[in-house]
Every structure is written in structure tokens, then in C-alpha cells.
Design a protein around this motif. Structure first.
Motif, PDB file in Angstrom:
ATOM      1  N   UNK A   1     174.161  95.888  53.211  1.00  0.00           N
ATOM      2  CA  UNK A   1     174.379  95.475  51.620  1.00  0.00           C
ATOM      3  C   UNK A   1     176.079  95.783  52.431  1.00  0.00           C
ATOM      4  N   UNK A   2     176.636  94.483  50.950  1.00  0.00           N
ATOM      5  CA  UNK A   2     178.170  94.596  51.461  1.00  0.00           C
ATOM      6  C   UNK A   2     178.975  95.635  51.333  1.00  0.00           C
ATOM      7  N   UNK A   3     180.161  96.288  52.188  1.00  0.00           N
ATOM      8  CA  UNK A   3     180.040  97.163  52.150  1.00  0.00           C
ATOM      9  C   UNK A   3     181.725  97.094  50.969  1.00  0.00           C
ATOM     10  N   UNK A   4     181.844  96.526  50.343  1.00  0.00           N
ATOM     11  CA  UNK A   4     182.358  95.740  49.187  1.00  0.00           C
ATOM     12  C   UNK A   4     182.485  96.396  47.827  1.00  0.00           C
ATOM     13  N   UNK A   5     180.744  96.806  48.144  1.00  0.00           N
ATOM     14  CA  UNK A   5     180.173  97.091  46.819  1.00  0.00           C
ATOM     15  C   UNK A   5     180.248  98.803  46.988  1.00  0.00           C
ATOM     16  N   UNK A   6     179.871  99.161  48.260  1.00  0.00           N
ATOM     17  CA  UNK A   6     180.343 100.991  48.275  1.00  0.00           C
ATOM     18  C   UNK A   6     181.902 101.227  49.008  1.00  0.00           C
ATOM     19  N   UNK A   7     182.739 100.243  48.397  1.00  0.00           N
ATOM     20  CA  UNK A   7     183.680 100.915  49.546  1.00  0.00           C
ATOM     21  C   UNK A   7     184.241 101.663  49.028  1.00  0.00           C
ATOM     22  N   UNK A   8     184.012 103.049  48.378  1.00  0.00           N
ATOM     23  CA  UNK A   8     184.465 104.289  48.237  1.00  0.00           C
ATOM     24  C   UNK A   8     184.180 104.921  49.346  1.00  0.00           C
ATOM     25  N   UNK A   9     184.681 104.842  50.163  1.00  0.00           N
ATOM     26  CA  UNK A   9     184.207 106.072  50.972  1.00  0.00           C
ATOM     27  C   UNK A   9     183.159 105.365  52.431  1.00  0.00           C
TER      28      UNK A   9
END
Length: 143
Positions: A83-91
Motif C-alpha cells: 500500500x501507499x505509505x502516504x495513505x498511512x503516513x501518520x506513523x
């Protein structure tokens, strides 16, 4: 609820709802673990304000560079699933402390806390004491 012995919320959300009422009545030891870069449930108001209202014994472990997902396995899952890290960049982003480092810190304090208050083993009391030596990325508040 008498079944609860201790509480250990990590990157808690919704605590601000109870601020100003109810938290002072919590009758069990509580340790809040939170990150300075958490955008989903920000340090203030979701950790600092509730901690201030909790009775003793209470602990606040603030991890510099940790985001919301840093306390979970979400960053590893993001990598496995591609998955794209940008979608879960909060951590999970490049500005965050690596999740493995956050897990080591969270586990260190969780074990000490749970040993002390669930198993009644005082072997880790020094780690939970006010003024205790902490890793560079950690601020520990005790009351």
C-alpha cells in the motif's frame, strides 16, 4: 467495572470527550502512551489533558517522532500489502521514528507498568519512577 485492574491506552482517541469530568474518578492505575507526531489523535488534547485529570498512579509516556500507527503493526502491514505509505503516513512516514524503535519503547514501559500493577511485581519500579532515566526519544511523566 471491577474486572479492570489497569489501563494502557496507546495513541488514545476520544479521551478529550471525557476531559473535564469523569477521568478524576478512574480508580485503576493508568499509563497513556502517545506520540509527538500523531495527527489522528493529537498529543493535545487526546493524551496530555486526560493525563492531567487522572488520579495517581498515572503515567504518560510521550515518544518523540511517533505517529498514530507507530504503536501498531500497521506500518509493517502497509509494506507487506504494497500500500501507499502516504495513505498511512501518520506513523509510517520518513519523518517518524521507525516502528520497531517505538515498539521497543512501548513494550519497555508496558511491561514495567503491567508487572507492577497486574502481577504486583515491583522489580520494574525504578523504570516507572519520577526522574527515571529514559531513552532519548521518551518523556515520562509520573503522578
Amino acid at each position: 467495572d471491577p474486572r479492570f485492574i489497569a489501563a494502557l491506552p496507546q495513541a488514545p482517541g476520544g479521551a478529550a470527550i471525557f476531559a473535564g469530568g469523569g477521568l478524576a474518578d478512574v480508580a485503576i492505575p493508568t499509563m497513556i502512551q502517545a506520540g509527538t507526531l500523531d495527527e489522528t489523535t493529537p498529543l493535545e488534547p487526546e493524551a496530555i489533558t486526560p493525563f492531567a485529570e487522572l488520579p495517581s498512579p498515572s503515567y504518560l509516556v510521550i515518544v518523540a517522532g511517533a505517529g498514530h500507527f507507530s504503536f501498531s503493526d500497521m506500518c509493517a502491514l502497509v509494506a507487506v500489502l504494497g500500500l501507499s505509505v502516504e495513505e498511512f503516513d501518520d506513523g509510517c512516514g520518513p519523518d517518524n521514528l521507525p516502528a520497531a524503535d517505538v515498539h521497543a519503547i512501548a513494550n519497555r514501559y508496558a511491561v514495567a507498568f503491567l508487572e507492577r500493577f497486574v502481577t504486583k511485581n515491583a522489580d520494574h519500579d525504578a523504570e516507572l519512577a519520577a526522574g527515571a532515566a529514559t531513552p532519548a526519544a521518551v518523556e515520562l511523566e509520573v503522578k
